[in-house]
Enzyme design. Structure first.
Site, PDB file in Angstrom:
ATOM      1  N   SER A 145       0.853  -1.187   0.000  1.00  0.00           N
ATOM      2  CA  SER A 145       0.000   0.000   0.000  1.00  0.00           C
ATOM      3  C   SER A 145       0.885   1.233   0.000  1.00  0.00           C
ATOM      4  CB  SER A 145      -0.900   0.012   1.240  1.00  0.00           C
ATOM      5  OG  SER A 145      -1.538   1.265   1.404  1.00  0.00           O
ATOM      6  N   TYR A 158      -2.925  -0.721  10.309  1.00  0.00           N
ATOM      7  CA  TYR A 158      -2.775  -1.064   8.891  1.00  0.00           C
ATOM      8  C   TYR A 158      -1.425  -0.594   8.354  1.00  0.00           C
ATOM      9  CZ  TYR A 158      -3.777  -1.149   3.863  1.00  0.00           C
ATOM     10  OH  TYR A 158      -3.733  -1.379   2.511  1.00  0.00           O
TER      11      TYR A 158
END
Length: 296
Positions: A145, A158
């Site tokens: 990501s 995350y």
């Protein structure tokens, strides 16, 4: 010779194919001639995936929870049988979850769950399938990501799992280089996916679980960040773009170490590389203040 003919007979495992990027990767690989082992979480997802293909002879949906040792080993057995002496050409490690919330109050079990899926689960798959990849002198593609480069407020669980995945992948790439096994990272920014609905639901659940005092304390962050997430969702790029990056990583003679997906991913990469941490903290503070005053 076409890419489809070049890829005929090559087997690729993709995890997390029920929706979003994973589902698009399956379609792209099928169109390019690969045989695809597609990891899904439920039998309903398996049936839905099969219905998207007119020719299912090269598509093998598997129940594959990356946190489940038995399911991973069962998938290895299927891949070994299909690949035979040729092994497995590639693993595309796409399975992942998002866990939002303030680091101060995020439940430890939720923090562990983020790492178990986004980091340990990917490692579990790599360790299990690497003997088959060695047989094929194949490739590994990790879906990370943009938040693996720049952590935002309320994204601690995350983002930290993706930071860790980036470090793990760098080590893995350098370790496997002598054997000609290529390892690439895909770093998407905002991509259209069902994950946005999950983020909203998780964020609301975590906010409800916060003590009343903490809800007030974190409101100056939660309100503008919620607006930013909504705006990011509206500007999200198609997962097809991420699938194209995966295809390049598998087909190119010289695949990149990192693939940025989407304009916000390029912006984050530039900011993380060029702006010192203190300056970034100040810029983010001013940006959130401006968003809150004008939109919240």
């Amino acid at each position: 010779m076409s890419a489809k003919k070049n890829n005929f007979g090559k087997k690729v495992l993709v995890t997390g194919t029920s929706t979003g990027i994973g589902r698009c990767v399956v379609h792209a690989l099928m169109e390019s001639g690969f045989t695809v082992l597609a990891g899904v979480r439920t039998d309903a997802d398996r049936k839905a995936l099969l219905q998207t293909q007119t020719d299912c002879r090269r598509l093998h949906p598997l129940l594959l929870d990356v946190t489940d040792d038995e399911q991973v080993q069962a998938a290895v057995a299927v891949a070994d049988q299909l690949g035979g002496k040729d092994g497995l050409f590639a693993v595309v490690n796409n399975a992942g979850i998002s866990v939002p919330g303030p680091v101060e109050y995020v439940p430890l079990e939720e923090f562990r769950r983020a790492f178990e899926v986004n980091l340990v689960g990917q490692l579990r798959v790599i360790q299990a399938f690497l003997p088959l990849i060695r047989r094929a002198k194949g490739r590994i593609v990790q879906v990370s990501s943009a938040l693996g480069r720049l952590a935002m407020p309320l994204s601690g669980p995350y983002a930290s799992s993706k930071y860790a995945l980036e470090g793990l992948t760098d080590s893995l790439r350098r370790e496997l280089r002598p054997w000609g096994i290529r390892v690439s990272l895909i770093e998407p920014g905002s991509v259209s996916s069902a994950i946005w609905e999950k983020i909203d639901a998780q964020a609301r659940a975590i906010q409800r679980a916060l003590p009343g005092e903490m809800q007030k304390i974190y409101a100056p962050l939660a309100e503008p960040m919620t607006y930013i997430w909504k705006e990011a969702e509206l500007r999200a790029v198609s997962p097809v773009i991420a699938a194209r990056a995966v295809l390049h990583a598998l087909n190119s003679r010289h695949p990149r170490t990192r693939y940025l997906v989407g304009p916000d991913a390029y912006a984050v990469a530039a900011l993380s590389r060029l702006v010192p941490a203190r300056a970034m903290d100040w810029l983010l503070k001013m940006f959130l203040r401006k968003v809150r005053s004008s939109k919240c």
